[in-house]
Write an enzyme that holds these catalytic residues in place. Sequence first.
Site, mmCIF file in Angstrom:
data_model
loop_
_atom_site.group_PDB
_atom_site.id
_atom_site.type_symbol
_atom_site.label_atom_id
_atom_site.label_comp_id
_atom_site.label_asym_id
_atom_site.label_seq_id
_atom_site.Cartn_x
_atom_site.Cartn_y
_atom_site.Cartn_z
ATOM 1 N N ASP A 109 0.819 -1.216 0.000
ATOM 2 C CA ASP A 109 0.000 0.000 0.000
ATOM 3 C C ASP A 109 0.856 1.272 0.000
ATOM 4 O OD1 ASP A 109 -2.310 1.478 0.025
ATOM 5 O OD2 ASP A 109 -2.956 0.871 2.034
ATOM 6 N N ASP A 145 -8.996 3.425 -3.050
ATOM 7 C CA ASP A 145 -10.073 3.490 -2.061
ATOM 8 C C ASP A 145 -11.335 4.101 -2.662
ATOM 9 O OD1 ASP A 145 -8.153 2.472 -0.402
ATOM 10 O OD2 ASP A 145 -7.743 4.353 0.622
ATOM 11 N N GLU A 203 2.512 7.559 -1.746
ATOM 12 C CA GLU A 203 2.201 8.913 -2.196
ATOM 13 C C GLU A 203 2.678 9.999 -1.223
ATOM 14 O OE1 GLU A 203 -1.328 6.084 -2.886
ATOM 15 O OE2 GLU A 203 -0.043 6.695 -1.211
#
Length: 672
Positions: free
Chosen positions: A392, A459, A395
């Site tokens: 995950d 998401d 960013e």
Amino acid sequence: MLSFKMTDDRLKLVRNGKVIHTISPGEHPVTVRKAENSYEMRKGSFKIKEKTFSEDCFRIKRISVYDKGALLLFDKGRAVLTLSDDTLKVHFEELDEYNRLIVTLPALPDEHVYGTGETFSEFDLRGVKTDNWVAEHENERCIARKIRKTSLGIKDGKRKEKYSKYETYYAQPTFISSRKYWFHSETTARSEFDFTAGDRHTLKFDSVSDFYVGFGDTFEQVLSGLTGLIGRQPPLPDWVYGGVILGIQGGTEIMESKINRCLDCGTKVAGAWIQDWEGRRITSFGKQLQWNWEWDSELYPGLDESIKRLRQSNIRVMGYCNTFLAIEKPLYQIAKEKGYCVKNKDGEDYMVTITTFPAAIVDLTNPEAREWLKGIIKKNMIDFGFSGWMADFGEYLPTDAVLYSGESAELAHNTWPARWALLNREALEEAGVLNDVTFFTRAGFTGTTAYSTLMWNGDNHVDFSIDYGMPSVIPAMLSLTCSGFGVSHSDTGGYTTFKKLRRSEELFMRWGEMNAFSPLMRSHEGNNPDLNAQFDASEKTLLHQAKMSRIHASLAPYLKDLSAQNSETGVGMVRPLFFYYDEERAYTESSEYLLGRDILVAPVLERNAKSRKVYLPGDEWIRLGTGEEYTGGEYEVSAPLGTIPVFYRKNADKKALDTIKKTEEFYNEILS
């Protein structure tokens, strides 16, 4: 094949005997600037302001041609043009005093463009400006707006915000054109692509970097040329096609009981994905995770043995990890003592708030830190028995961070997802398990196509909203394909959940219908699982998932062939309709997609729908399950819950048809 030809001082770029572009002395094809950016980051979302100090437009003074290349001399500096088969490379020299580059490419009024990473609200980017900067797709502003709307009872909004309001997990200075060419820049800095003018594309880069333009006779050739430069994904392990991968949380007993309940209903279970294997924390945002990459044996007692037992039944278990470390946990203490984390300007570990709590970031420019984190993945995940994981984030590197390597954090920011993917890829290769273990990433930039094995679309909201919910997944997958990443999927049912934004059984089932006809079928409980309908919410959802999982598993031979083809050619498993159909509607269609060459998928994307309008490009199509035959055009087709409009080409190749016919047998079970 490209070549240069000089005629009357004009440089002509020729392909297969046809002039595709000309340039002459006196023209101004390049603008350079001296400038600097200021950044404000909050929870992965960025506000960026630029201050320009100077600007120069360079005129071409002289052009010379040599074997396989040309030289453009400007007022200051020069550009070296090099040809290789169907690709043009442009390299700039003697421009070191500048840090901004602006170039223009000729455009046609009816041209379409796609890519720049992953786009959710738009697929065809003609008419918009893109900001190629890696960030959270969902910022606090968009979430606040969604909360206000849901509190007023507004559901599934079809109105899209201005494109400039969106950010994206996966940004890349790459696009393809309906004129059958691709563009890619080697910059790692922020870039802006302006596709709003009728006669030109204006491309601005926050560095002076090389770029490439490549051509093809077909869109498959275009993608092959692009991915031949930036890299392709390896084939996925065979086991992922064995059915659904169940998103489960809460402990070993819960995991096993949910798997068994699904098996009792006839579900084809390929695996279980347990993101909280390392522990969980309860926050105002929901059930989140303890970012300490060690087995939580209290929450998951006997997990090691359970993984072995499930594997004997051909069911794999997947986990979760990222580059953050929970500051109250043991692994962070080790990293802190050894100096393995990204620093702030005061030399302290940089603490970044993601949702409700701060965390440290492992410094991926520190060789010792990389090996340490990679060793944790190999020991605590691969050796432990996991067959894959969600890798995950990526960013959140702050632009004012201080890195071990001494690199500018501003220029390293975009590269962070690719560095993270490379670390995971190295772990698989060094452990010798690349053919059996996979990982899926959310963030991306140049390099992600070569290092990551699989993308997921982040998401998404647990609704039918056009820019953040289920419909947004289709342009996201298609834009990734057009950027060179050909294997992607989404969380069945979405992720982002609030008190009044919660997943319905209908949404979960509609999403499952779509994901049965995608490269991978995997569910997620969401950030607030107790508010969401899950696969075991009712007997109806259980049986629906069982049928969809069997359909997905029956497509395994077809999907394996697509995965292998993507690995060899970079064409992508999910493809836009315009790849094969030169029709105006095909160039803008973003609610349908082709799964490979021969299957057209048109998911139901609205609440309470019993049918949907389907656009079929000019070909001979057969609807899966009913046998009804169609030619090109628009049709209103029946699609009650439990069915999905899927069509296959009557003239598909025999191997594909054989698999599709077997899939149709399972589909007919649903219809009956």
